[in-house]
Structures are given as structure tokens and as C-alpha cells.
Scaffold this motif. Structure first.
Motif, PDB file in Angstrom:
ATOM      1  N   UNK A 237       0.804  -1.211   0.000  1.00 11.68           N
ATOM      2  CA  UNK A 237       0.000   0.000   0.000  1.00 11.68           C
ATOM      3  C   UNK A 237       0.837   1.261   0.000  1.00 11.68           C
ATOM      4  N   UNK A 238       2.040   1.194  -0.564  1.00  8.75           N
ATOM      5  CA  UNK A 238       2.903   2.364  -0.640  1.00  8.75           C
ATOM      6  C   UNK A 238       3.716   2.633   0.606  1.00  8.75           C
ATOM      7  N   UNK A 239       3.573   1.811   1.646  1.00 11.55           N
ATOM      8  CA  UNK A 239       4.309   1.999   2.893  1.00 11.55           C
ATOM      9  C   UNK A 239       5.391   0.938   3.036  1.00 11.55           C
ATOM     10  N   UNK A 240       6.533   1.328   3.610  1.00 13.63           N
ATOM     11  CA  UNK A 240       7.602   0.358   3.857  1.00 13.63           C
ATOM     12  C   UNK A 240       7.171  -0.635   4.931  1.00 13.63           C
ATOM     13  N   UNK A 241       7.300  -1.926   4.616  1.00 12.57           N
ATOM     14  CA  UNK A 241       6.875  -2.951   5.573  1.00 12.57           C
ATOM     15  C   UNK A 241       7.935  -4.037   5.780  1.00 12.57           C
ATOM     16  N   UNK A 242       9.047  -3.984   5.058  1.00 15.81           N
ATOM     17  CA  UNK A 242      10.047  -5.031   5.223  1.00 15.81           C
ATOM     18  C   UNK A 242      11.330  -4.705   4.492  1.00 15.81           C
TER      19      UNK A 242
END
Length: 335
Positions: A237-242
Motif C-alpha cells: 500500500x505504498x508503505x515500507x513494511x520489510x
């Protein structure tokens, strides 16, 4: 160096869990298997030679669907999202290329990755599969009264929610997509911050862990060589997650996987698996002979990701680090 990830704080369910879950567990397992047999027969999933009365197998149809419904698809993405063996997928794509359904070329974002694109013939084949899939589903539903169709749809949504770990669904029936990219300005600092915060919150690691991660990241930035080193950032969703790193180990032809991290809210989307798969593929393409990593035994599900990628445990020993009593583990993968 640490590679364990908060991406996997829950280990796999033991094989005896069904027996320990209560008196109805075994009956529930039988019912699930009975449903699987019924549904695969109903939709013809086992008729591998002529899925939807086309010349494609079910797996081939899935691959065509993924390529047709994503604007940019790499071979590594297909392997990760469909859980396909690398060799099998390569042969399948070779057959598609021979039939002039796809073209393969270097990825614009990463020339080491292989971009898959449908030809005009491939788009026609994917369109035919989509049309027949819609017709097949429609024929199953048209025999049911409206009220029964609504009950069935609600039941299928429930199945997806429960067995898909409640993952939010996007654009129709598709889960939110995980996007991988190489690191840019600010990403390395984010990795230090999130590693420190998550390991402190979930494992009680003290400030010495943050100091170690900061040294690893600083060393990577100072000695970075694009031929041998790479960092991937996963976005949802456009957010850094990993994130994950592939770096030189110091020994000739040996790569090291480091700092695998997945945010708690992104777990269940296959982020950790895709990051590790990309890391391994890069190391293999770069010419490394093996990849190693060091982690701790408390990271049970992270170890499951490594095992699925082909890593083998070669050594372990107890140690006291980051304010905790831990068991360190060395893992190795021959490339």
C-alpha cells in the motif's frame, strides 16, 4: 550477524495440533479434506491437460493470469506469489516463449531480474481463459436461487478471511500486492530504527542490538558494490513494511543474508518469503557459490522461511547477547 526477523514470531502449527485442539478437531480436518475433494472435482482442477477446455494446465493458466493482471511482473515475483519451483517455472516460461505467448527481457528496475511481458497472442490466450473462467463460475451459480447465491458468497468470504489470516482484500478478490524495490535515500536509516524498535518490543533486546544493526548498515553503505551487494525494501500500500540485505561475507564466493525484517501489520502477505527469494536469486545471478546467515532460535517462523528457501542448519550455540539468553544458529544454502 543477525538476520532473524520479527516477520515470523509465530511458529508453524505442530503436526499433532489437530489432536490437541479438542475432540472435534479430527472431524474438522476430515470435513476440510472432504470439501477440498468435492470442490477440486467440481471445478475440474485435476483435469490438468485441458483446463477450461483450453490447451493450458491449471498452473499455466494461473501464470498467464498473473502476467496479464499486473503491469510489471518479474520471474522472481511469479515464483514467490505462486510458490513455484524455480526450475519448473523456467521450463514453463520457456514453453510460453516457444509458443510466442510471452517475451522475456531485463527488468527496468533491476537488470539482474527477468521481466515477463505478454505478446498479442498471450493477451488473447489470457482473455480467453478469463472469459471461460467467468462463464464456468457463472454456470455454477445460475442454478441457485438468489438467496442461496448470497449464502454461498458469504461462506466463501468467510473461508478466505479465516484461512487467509484475515488479510484485507483489494481490487475485487485480490489481496493487497507486495512491491519490492532496491533501497533509496533514507531506507537504511529506517532499517536501523525499525529493527531496534521491533526487536525491543517483541524480544526484549537492549540498546546493544541497535548499535550492532547500525554498524552493519554503516559498513554496508561504506563498502557498497552493486555487483555483489543489494538491499530490498518491501512496500504494501505504498508503505515500507520489510527489508533484507545481501552482502559479501568476506570469503570468496560467499554471500550473507542480513537484517530480514517484516512489520507486524504486514505479516501473512508473504513479505518475508519474497524478500528471501529475491535475495537468493540475486546471489545466484551475481555468481556466489553459497549464501549463509546467522539468526537465533527464538525466531521460529523466520527459520521456516529459510528452510523453505533451501537453507540448512549447520551449527548452533548458546550465547548471552542483547540482554537475553539466546541460541544462535548458522544456516547455509548452496547456490
Amino acid at each position: 550477524m543477525p538476520t532473524g526477523t520479527p516477520s515470523a514470531t509465530t511458529s508453524a502449527t505442530p503436526s499433532g495440533a489437530a489432536r490437541d485442539a479438542g475432540p472435534d478437531a479430527a472431524a474438522d480436518v476430515r470435513e476440510l479434506r472432504r470439501f477440498n475433494r468435492f470442490y477440486t472435482n467440481l471445478i475440474g482442477a485435476l483435469d490438468y491437460g485441458r483446463h477450461l477446455y483450453t490447451p493450458f494446465t491449471l498452473t499455466e493458466a494461473r501464470v498467464l493470469y498473473e502476467v496479464a493482471n499486473h503491469p510489471r511482473v518479474d520471474a522472481a515475483d511469479l515464483r514467490a506469489s505462486l510458490s513455484l519451483d524455480a526450475g519448473y517455472l523456467s521450463r514453463l516460461l520457456g514453453r510460453f516463449e516457444d509458443r510466442e505467448l510471452i517475451t522475456r527481457g531485463k527488468s527496468e528496475q533491476d537488470p539482474r531480474r527477468q521481466r515477463i511481458t505478454l505478446t498479442e497472442g498471450g493477451r488473447e490466450a489470457a482473455g480467453l481463459l478469463e472469459e471461460r473462467s467467468q462463464d464456468a463460475a457463472g454456470s455454477l451459480l445460475e442454478r441457485l436461487p438468489a438467496a442461496d447465491r448470497a449464502r454461498l458468497a458469504d461462506s466463501m468470504r468467510t473461508i478466505r478471511a479465516l484461512l487467509g489470516k484475515g488479510a484485507e482484500q483489494g481490487d475485487g478478490d485480490r489481496a493487497p500486492e507486495v512491491a519490492l524495490r532496491t533501497s533509496g535515500p533514507g531506507d537504511l536509516g529506517w532499517m536501523v530504527e525499525r529493527n531496534a524498535a521491533l526487536y525491543a518490543a517483541e524480544y526484549g533486546f537492549d540498546l546493544s542490538y541497535e548499535a550492532l544493526v547500525a554498524r552493519i548498515v554503516a559498513e554496508y553503505a561504506e563498502q557498497f558494490d552493486p555487483r555483489w551487494d543489494r538491499t530490498w525494501i518491501a512496500e504494501l500500500g505504498g508503505e515500507r513494511v520489510g527489508a533484507v540485505m545481501c552482502v559479501r561475507d568476506g570469503r570468496p564466493k560467499v554471500a550473507r543474508l542480513r537484517l530480514l525484517l517484516v512489520e507486524p501489520g504486514a505479516r501473512g502477505h508473504g513479505v518475508g518469503r519474497q524478500l528471501v527469494d529475491s535475495c537468493v536469486e540475486f546471489a545466484r545471478d551475481a555468481g556466489y557459490d553459497e549464501m549463509v546467515l546467522w539468526t537465533n532460535s527464538v525466531l521460529g517462523a523466520a527459520r521456516g522461511i529459510y528452510q523453505r528457501a533451501g537453507f540448512e542448519l549447520v551449527a548452533e550455540s548458546a550465547h548471552h547477547s542483547f540482554g537475553q539468553d539466546l541460541v544462535g544458529q548458522d544456516w547455509r544454502l548452496a547456490l
